[in-house]
Design a protein around this motif. Structure first.
Motif, short mmCIF file in Angstrom:
data_model
loop_
_atom_site.label_atom_id
_atom_site.label_comp_id
_atom_site.label_asym_id
_atom_site.label_seq_id
_atom_site.Cartn_x
_atom_site.Cartn_y
_atom_site.Cartn_z
N ARG A 156 -43.50 7.71 -62.94
CA ARG A 156 -43.02 6.84 -61.87
C ARG A 156 -43.15 5.38 -62.30
O ARG A 156 -44.23 4.92 -62.66
CB ARG A 156 -43.86 7.10 -60.62
CG ARG A 156 -43.27 6.49 -59.43
CD ARG A 156 -43.95 7.04 -58.20
NE ARG A 156 -43.46 6.27 -57.09
CZ ARG A 156 -44.10 6.11 -55.98
NH1 ARG A 156 -45.26 6.70 -55.82
NH2 ARG A 156 -43.59 5.40 -55.02
N ALA A 157 -42.06 4.65 -62.26
CA ALA A 157 -42.06 3.25 -62.69
C ALA A 157 -42.41 2.34 -61.52
O ALA A 157 -41.95 2.53 -60.41
CB ALA A 157 -40.70 2.87 -63.24
N ARG A 158 -43.22 1.34 -61.79
CA ARG A 158 -43.53 0.33 -60.79
C ARG A 158 -42.52 -0.80 -60.81
O ARG A 158 -42.36 -1.53 -59.86
CB ARG A 158 -44.90 -0.27 -61.06
CG ARG A 158 -46.03 0.66 -60.86
CD ARG A 158 -47.30 -0.14 -61.00
NE ARG A 158 -48.41 0.76 -61.24
CZ ARG A 158 -49.55 0.37 -61.76
NH1 ARG A 158 -49.73 -0.88 -62.12
NH2 ARG A 158 -50.51 1.23 -61.95
N LEU A 159 -41.86 -0.95 -61.94
CA LEU A 159 -40.94 -2.07 -62.13
C LEU A 159 -39.73 -1.58 -62.91
O LEU A 159 -39.87 -0.94 -63.94
CB LEU A 159 -41.65 -3.18 -62.92
CG LEU A 159 -40.91 -4.47 -63.18
CD1 LEU A 159 -40.57 -5.17 -61.86
CD2 LEU A 159 -41.77 -5.41 -64.02
N VAL A 160 -38.53 -1.86 -62.40
CA VAL A 160 -37.29 -1.44 -63.05
C VAL A 160 -36.42 -2.68 -63.23
O VAL A 160 -36.28 -3.48 -62.31
CB VAL A 160 -36.54 -0.38 -62.22
CG1 VAL A 160 -35.21 -0.03 -62.88
CG2 VAL A 160 -37.39 0.86 -62.04
N ALA A 161 -35.83 -2.82 -64.42
CA ALA A 161 -34.95 -3.95 -64.68
C ALA A 161 -33.67 -3.44 -65.32
O ALA A 161 -33.69 -2.50 -66.11
CB ALA A 161 -35.62 -4.95 -65.62
N THR A 162 -32.55 -4.07 -64.97
CA THR A 162 -31.28 -3.80 -65.62
C THR A 162 -30.94 -5.02 -66.45
O THR A 162 -30.91 -6.13 -65.93
CB THR A 162 -30.16 -3.55 -64.59
OG1 THR A 162 -30.55 -2.47 -63.77
CG2 THR A 162 -28.85 -3.22 -65.28
N GLY A 204 -43.11 -0.45 -66.56
CA GLY A 204 -41.72 -0.81 -66.35
C GLY A 204 -40.74 0.01 -67.17
O GLY A 204 -41.06 0.49 -68.25
N ILE A 205 -39.57 0.18 -66.60
CA ILE A 205 -38.47 0.85 -67.29
C ILE A 205 -37.29 -0.11 -67.27
O ILE A 205 -36.99 -0.71 -66.24
CB ILE A 205 -38.08 2.16 -66.58
CG1 ILE A 205 -39.24 3.17 -66.68
CG2 ILE A 205 -36.81 2.74 -67.16
CD1 ILE A 205 -38.98 4.44 -65.92
N ALA A 206 -36.64 -0.26 -68.42
CA ALA A 206 -35.49 -1.15 -68.51
C ALA A 206 -34.24 -0.33 -68.82
O ALA A 206 -34.27 0.55 -69.68
CB ALA A 206 -35.70 -2.20 -69.60
N GLU A 260 -25.72 0.43 -76.02
CA GLU A 260 -26.63 0.71 -77.14
C GLU A 260 -26.95 -0.58 -77.90
O GLU A 260 -28.06 -0.75 -78.39
CB GLU A 260 -26.04 1.76 -78.07
CG GLU A 260 -26.00 3.16 -77.48
CD GLU A 260 -27.37 3.69 -77.07
OE1 GLU A 260 -28.38 3.41 -77.77
OE2 GLU A 260 -27.44 4.38 -76.05
N ALA A 261 -25.97 -1.48 -77.98
CA ALA A 261 -26.20 -2.76 -78.67
C ALA A 261 -27.28 -3.57 -77.95
O ALA A 261 -28.18 -4.14 -78.58
CB ALA A 261 -24.90 -3.55 -78.76
N THR A 262 -27.21 -3.62 -76.63
CA THR A 262 -28.22 -4.34 -75.84
C THR A 262 -29.58 -3.68 -76.02
O THR A 262 -30.59 -4.36 -76.20
CB THR A 262 -27.82 -4.35 -74.35
OG1 THR A 262 -26.59 -5.06 -74.21
CG2 THR A 262 -28.88 -5.02 -73.50
N ARG A 263 -29.60 -2.36 -76.02
CA ARG A 263 -30.86 -1.64 -76.22
C ARG A 263 -31.47 -2.00 -77.58
O ARG A 263 -32.67 -2.22 -77.69
CB ARG A 263 -30.60 -0.14 -76.11
CG ARG A 263 -31.85 0.70 -76.32
CD ARG A 263 -31.48 2.18 -76.41
NE ARG A 263 -32.61 2.95 -76.83
CZ ARG A 263 -33.26 3.80 -76.06
NH1 ARG A 263 -32.86 3.99 -74.82
NH2 ARG A 263 -34.29 4.45 -76.52
N LEU A 292 -37.16 1.97 -72.72
CA LEU A 292 -35.74 1.61 -72.76
C LEU A 292 -34.84 2.81 -72.51
O LEU A 292 -35.03 3.88 -73.08
CB LEU A 292 -35.39 1.01 -74.12
CG LEU A 292 -35.95 -0.37 -74.41
CD1 LEU A 292 -35.65 -0.77 -75.85
CD2 LEU A 292 -35.37 -1.39 -73.46
N HIS A 293 -33.86 2.61 -71.67
CA HIS A 293 -32.85 3.62 -71.38
C HIS A 293 -31.49 2.94 -71.36
O HIS A 293 -31.39 1.77 -71.00
CB HIS A 293 -33.12 4.29 -70.02
CG HIS A 293 -34.47 4.91 -69.95
ND1 HIS A 293 -34.72 6.18 -70.40
CD2 HIS A 293 -35.65 4.43 -69.51
CE1 HIS A 293 -36.00 6.46 -70.24
NE2 HIS A 293 -36.58 5.41 -69.70
N THR A 294 -30.45 3.66 -71.73
CA THR A 294 -29.10 3.11 -71.71
C THR A 294 -28.35 3.66 -70.50
O THR A 294 -28.37 4.86 -70.25
CB THR A 294 -28.34 3.47 -73.00
OG1 THR A 294 -29.11 3.01 -74.12
CG2 THR A 294 -26.97 2.81 -73.03
#
Length: 163
Positions: A2-8, A34-36, A41-44, A57-59
């Motif tokens: 479970r993530a406490r913080l998620v960012a796109t 955190g999960i981003a 894929e380039a950004t990752r 990191l997730h795409t």
């Protein structure tokens, strides 16, 4: 987990130096679980190279799915009030400085000033954002049309010769 913080993250700047503040923020983000989500894929890859933990990191590819077929060109042009024979260039994005739309507008102006006479052409700028008024002032040309947000980008793409 479970993530406490998620960012796109859509577009990190790979040329910006990785300062101590950013390194600390990345570590804190990871410690908070955190999960981003990177938009490509380039950004990752850029995020990973900047010290972002691979495990966080997730795409997630963004954007609209391609339709089975685009609207008919003539109908799309009519709906946008375009001449059927006029060369049309279109751009669609959030109008922010980092998108570089100012370069498109300036290049379009240069083309329109060329001699012998350039083709009859129109630049359609679709989207909204903080740069809209500045771009409108730079354009100062009836051949550049600012459409604002468009509900159906496929009509824009079908109407354009180049996008």
């Amino acid at each position: 987990r479970r993530a406490r913080l998620v960012a796109t993250i859509h577009h990190p700047d790979p040329w910006r130096p990785c300062d101590a503040g950013r390194i600390l923020a990345n570590r804190l983000f990871h410690r908070l679980g955190g999960i981003a989500f990177a938009s490509s894929e380039a950004t990752r890859s850029v995020l990973a190279a900047g010290g972002f933990p691979e495990s966080a990191l997730h795409t997630c590819h963004l954007g609209a799915p391609a339709p089975e077929r685009l609207p008919e060109r003539a109908a799309a042009r009519r709906s946008l009030g375009l001449d059927q024979n006029r060369v049309t260039v279109a751009t669609l994005c959030r109008l922010t400085e980092d998108k570089g739309v100012v370069h498109v507008v300036r290049a379009f102006q240069r083309i329109r000033r060329t001699r012998p006479a350039p083709p009859d052409c129109t630049l359609l700028v679709a989207g909204d954002g903080p740069e809209r008024e500045r771009l409108r002032q730079i354009a100062r040309d009836d051949a550049v049309r600012f459409l604002g947000r468009v509900p159906d980008p496929y009509t824009l793409f079908a109407a354009a010769d180049l996008h």
